[in-house]
Scaffold this motif. Structure first.
Motif, mmCIF file in Angstrom:
data_model
loop_
_atom_site.group_PDB
_atom_site.id
_atom_site.type_symbol
_atom_site.label_atom_id
_atom_site.label_comp_id
_atom_site.label_asym_id
_atom_site.label_seq_id
_atom_site.Cartn_x
_atom_site.Cartn_y
_atom_site.Cartn_z
ATOM 1 N N PRO A 151 0.841 -1.201 0.000
ATOM 2 C CA PRO A 151 0.000 0.000 0.000
ATOM 3 C C PRO A 151 0.874 1.249 0.000
ATOM 4 O O PRO A 151 1.843 1.331 0.754
ATOM 5 C CB PRO A 151 -0.773 -0.131 1.321
ATOM 6 C CG PRO A 151 0.123 -0.941 2.213
ATOM 7 C CD PRO A 151 0.932 -1.832 1.320
ATOM 8 N N PHE A 152 0.571 2.222 -0.857
ATOM 9 C CA PHE A 152 1.355 3.453 -0.860
ATOM 10 C C PHE A 152 0.446 4.680 -0.802
ATOM 11 O O PHE A 152 -0.602 4.743 -1.436
ATOM 12 C CB PHE A 152 2.335 3.517 -2.032
ATOM 13 C CG PHE A 152 1.760 3.398 -3.419
ATOM 14 C CD1 PHE A 152 1.560 4.519 -4.205
ATOM 15 C CD2 PHE A 152 1.456 2.146 -3.963
ATOM 16 C CE1 PHE A 152 1.069 4.414 -5.494
ATOM 17 C CE2 PHE A 152 0.970 2.030 -5.257
ATOM 18 C CZ PHE A 152 0.760 3.169 -6.023
ATOM 19 N N CYS A 153 0.857 5.605 0.055
ATOM 20 C CA CYS A 153 0.127 6.863 0.276
ATOM 21 C C CYS A 153 -1.317 6.596 0.694
ATOM 22 O O CYS A 153 -2.255 7.175 0.130
ATOM 23 C CB CYS A 153 0.171 7.753 -0.959
ATOM 24 S SG CYS A 153 1.821 8.133 -1.563
ATOM 25 N N MET A 280 4.425 2.185 2.044
ATOM 26 C CA MET A 280 5.145 3.327 1.473
ATOM 27 C C MET A 280 4.341 4.624 1.571
ATOM 28 O O MET A 280 3.612 4.985 0.648
ATOM 29 C CB MET A 280 5.523 3.044 0.017
ATOM 30 C CG MET A 280 6.478 1.865 -0.142
ATOM 31 S SD MET A 280 7.040 1.636 -1.844
ATOM 32 C CE MET A 280 8.043 3.090 -2.066
ATOM 33 N N PRO A 281 4.473 5.325 2.687
ATOM 34 C CA PRO A 281 3.903 6.673 2.754
ATOM 35 C C PRO A 281 4.826 7.665 2.068
ATOM 36 O O PRO A 281 6.014 7.383 1.839
ATOM 37 C CB PRO A 281 3.845 6.941 4.265
ATOM 38 C CG PRO A 281 4.996 6.158 4.817
ATOM 39 C CD PRO A 281 5.142 4.930 3.933
ATOM 40 N N ALA A 282 4.296 8.832 1.735
ATOM 41 C CA ALA A 282 5.123 9.895 1.164
ATOM 42 C C ALA A 282 5.562 10.839 2.277
ATOM 43 O O ALA A 282 4.817 11.120 3.212
ATOM 44 C CB ALA A 282 4.354 10.654 0.097
ATOM 45 N N GLU A 283 6.774 11.332 2.165
ATOM 46 C CA GLU A 283 7.396 12.132 3.219
ATOM 47 C C GLU A 283 6.530 13.309 3.662
ATOM 48 O O GLU A 283 6.416 13.592 4.853
ATOM 49 C CB GLU A 283 8.754 12.647 2.721
ATOM 50 C CG GLU A 283 9.513 13.487 3.721
ATOM 51 C CD GLU A 283 10.842 13.981 3.175
ATOM 52 O OE1 GLU A 283 11.502 14.762 3.871
ATOM 53 O OE2 GLU A 283 11.218 13.579 2.051
ATOM 54 N N ASP A 292 1.939 7.979 10.855
ATOM 55 C CA ASP A 292 0.745 7.131 10.944
ATOM 56 C C ASP A 292 1.039 5.727 10.429
ATOM 57 O O ASP A 292 0.617 4.724 11.021
ATOM 58 C CB ASP A 292 -0.404 7.733 10.128
ATOM 59 C CG ASP A 292 -1.031 8.953 10.784
ATOM 60 O OD1 ASP A 292 -0.522 9.384 11.839
ATOM 61 O OD2 ASP A 292 -2.011 9.490 10.235
ATOM 62 N N GLU A 293 1.749 5.663 9.321
ATOM 63 C CA GLU A 293 2.032 4.353 8.724
ATOM 64 C C GLU A 293 3.144 3.626 9.467
ATOM 65 O O GLU A 293 3.200 2.391 9.463
ATOM 66 C CB GLU A 293 2.353 4.516 7.239
ATOM 67 C CG GLU A 293 1.193 5.091 6.438
ATOM 68 C CD GLU A 293 -0.143 4.481 6.835
ATOM 69 O OE1 GLU A 293 -0.373 3.299 6.522
ATOM 70 O OE2 GLU A 293 -0.952 5.169 7.497
ATOM 71 N N ARG A 306 8.883 2.119 4.130
ATOM 72 C CA ARG A 306 9.808 2.722 3.172
ATOM 73 C C ARG A 306 9.185 4.035 2.697
ATOM 74 O O ARG A 306 8.229 4.049 1.925
ATOM 75 C CB ARG A 306 10.056 1.780 2.005
ATOM 76 C CG ARG A 306 11.231 2.177 1.136
ATOM 77 C CD ARG A 306 11.529 1.147 0.068
ATOM 78 N NE ARG A 306 11.904 -0.160 0.595
ATOM 79 C CZ ARG A 306 12.330 -1.169 -0.150
ATOM 80 N NH1 ARG A 306 12.429 -1.011 -1.474
ATOM 81 N NH2 ARG A 306 12.640 -2.327 0.397
ATOM 82 N N VAL A 307 9.728 5.151 3.167
ATOM 83 C CA VAL A 307 9.134 6.465 2.912
ATOM 84 C C VAL A 307 9.576 6.997 1.550
ATOM 85 O O VAL A 307 10.765 6.980 1.209
ATOM 86 C CB VAL A 307 9.528 7.459 4.019
ATOM 87 C CG1 VAL A 307 8.932 8.835 3.743
ATOM 88 C CG2 VAL A 307 9.066 6.942 5.383
#
Length: 338
Positions: A151-153, A280-283, A292-293, A306-307
């Motif tokens: 999952p990303f963002c 993968m959240p965004a910075e 949060d992630e 992994r940001v």
């Protein structure tokens, strides 16, 4: 000619206690399912997005390569192609469209995957934004089926700050007199333009605006106002207001802890995930910040955080810039090869 297919779901009993009659799931596939059905990937859509909006991450030589994998992109219920307020017959049309959870979305996607294609294992589930929410839900609902998840963002539980943002989106529509409690005969244009303005301050980071990246590739707008009108207002003027509200309800009520068997326990639901997982959240994502992630990853066995670096915020996903796309694609390649 439609570039997608329809899976007839029949009457669907939703977890909200409502029934969606004669439901339909729109989907598109890329590539060919191999003989042992081991190369299937599910890649759900995001808030207001449709299958074609996911294609930036699909292609020859990329991680999601149709020459290697069978990629299924199911359109969310509510997005205008699958059953939605805009295309459902009365009495469940418009504002009367039933409330749909992430759990409901994934249950119907699971039917597509198993009943239509006979797939028992998924090599990967991945998605951006609300697609990430569905990715988390897939991993919780079907832990023995999902081998890998990225999952990303997005998030496994919608934070209160995110709920507040969505209240602004909703009330931008509600306060347009043309909305008429959702029973409009023409779109509430002022409300949709206002949604675009609300989104403009959240979808991209402060640093993005400091650097005036809207004036550079790929946007190339002459001024900030030009960007607000040309990109953000234009984006939402192409949408149906009730569809946006239906998907906003799904988003606001996101919580994998509400999966049957977990009694609302978000942490216990995350702990049940068996997939090899990279989150993968965004910075600088204002919706789904990395902290949060990081919390979610702490409850998923063996998961990695992994940001995505940079100033693009939430739009590090969505294919808006080549640097972030390459970063996401590299992680997907590594995960699929593991």
């Amino acid at each position: 000619m439609l570039d997608y297919d329809i899976f007839e779901l029949g009457d669907v009993r939703l977890s909200t206690g409502q029934t969606l009659r004669a439901a339909k799931l729109a989907y598109k596939t890329y590539g060919t399912l191999n003989e042992d059905k081991s190369n299937a990937i599910v890649y759900p859509t995001w808030y207001s997005g449709q299958h074609q909006d996911n294609e930036w991450l699909i292609g020859e030589g990329m991680a999601l390569d149709p020459s290697k994998y069978f990629i299924i992109v199911p359109n969310m219920l509510g997005n205008g192609l699958s059953s939605s307020p805009s295309n459902t017959p009365a009495p469940h049309d418009g504002a009367r469209f039933p409330n749909v959870t992430f759990y409901d979305q994934v249950e119907q996607q699971h039917r597509l995957v198993t009943e239509k294609f006979g797939i028992e294992k998924l090599a990967l589930v991945t998605g951006w934004s609300m697609g990430a929410g569905q990715t988390y839900q897939w991993a919780v609902s079907y832990p023995d089926m999902v081998e890998r998840a990225l999952p990303f963002c997005g998030s496994s539980k919608t934070a209160e700050h995110n709920v507040v943002f969505l209240e602004a989106v909703k009330y931008a529509i509600y306060t347009d007199a043309a909305w008429q409690d959702g029973m409009y005969t023409s779109q509430p244009v002022k409300g949709l333009r206002a949604v675009g303005r609300v989104y403009a301050g959240w979808g991209l980071s402060q640093a993005f605006y400091w650097q005036q990246l809207y004036a550079k590739d790929p946007f190339d707008y002459a001024s900030l106002e030009d960007f607000l009108v040309g990109f953000w207002e234009g984006l939402f003027l192409a949408k149906d207001a009730n569809n946006l509200l239906a998907m906003a309800w799904t988003w606001q009520n996101g919580n994998v802890g509400n999966t049957p068997g977990f009694d609302g326990d978000h942490e216990r639901a995350l702990a049940s995930i068996k997939a090899k997982t990279i989150v993968m959240p965004a910075e600088k994502d204002l919706y789904f910040p990395p902290e949060d992630e990081e919390y979610a990853v702490g409850h998923i066995p063996g998961a990695e955080l992994r940001v995505i670096p940079g100033v693009w915020g939430h739009f590090a996903g969505g294919g808006a810039n080549t640097v972030d796309t390459a970063f996401i694609n590299a992680a997907l390649t590594e995960l699929l090869e593991s």
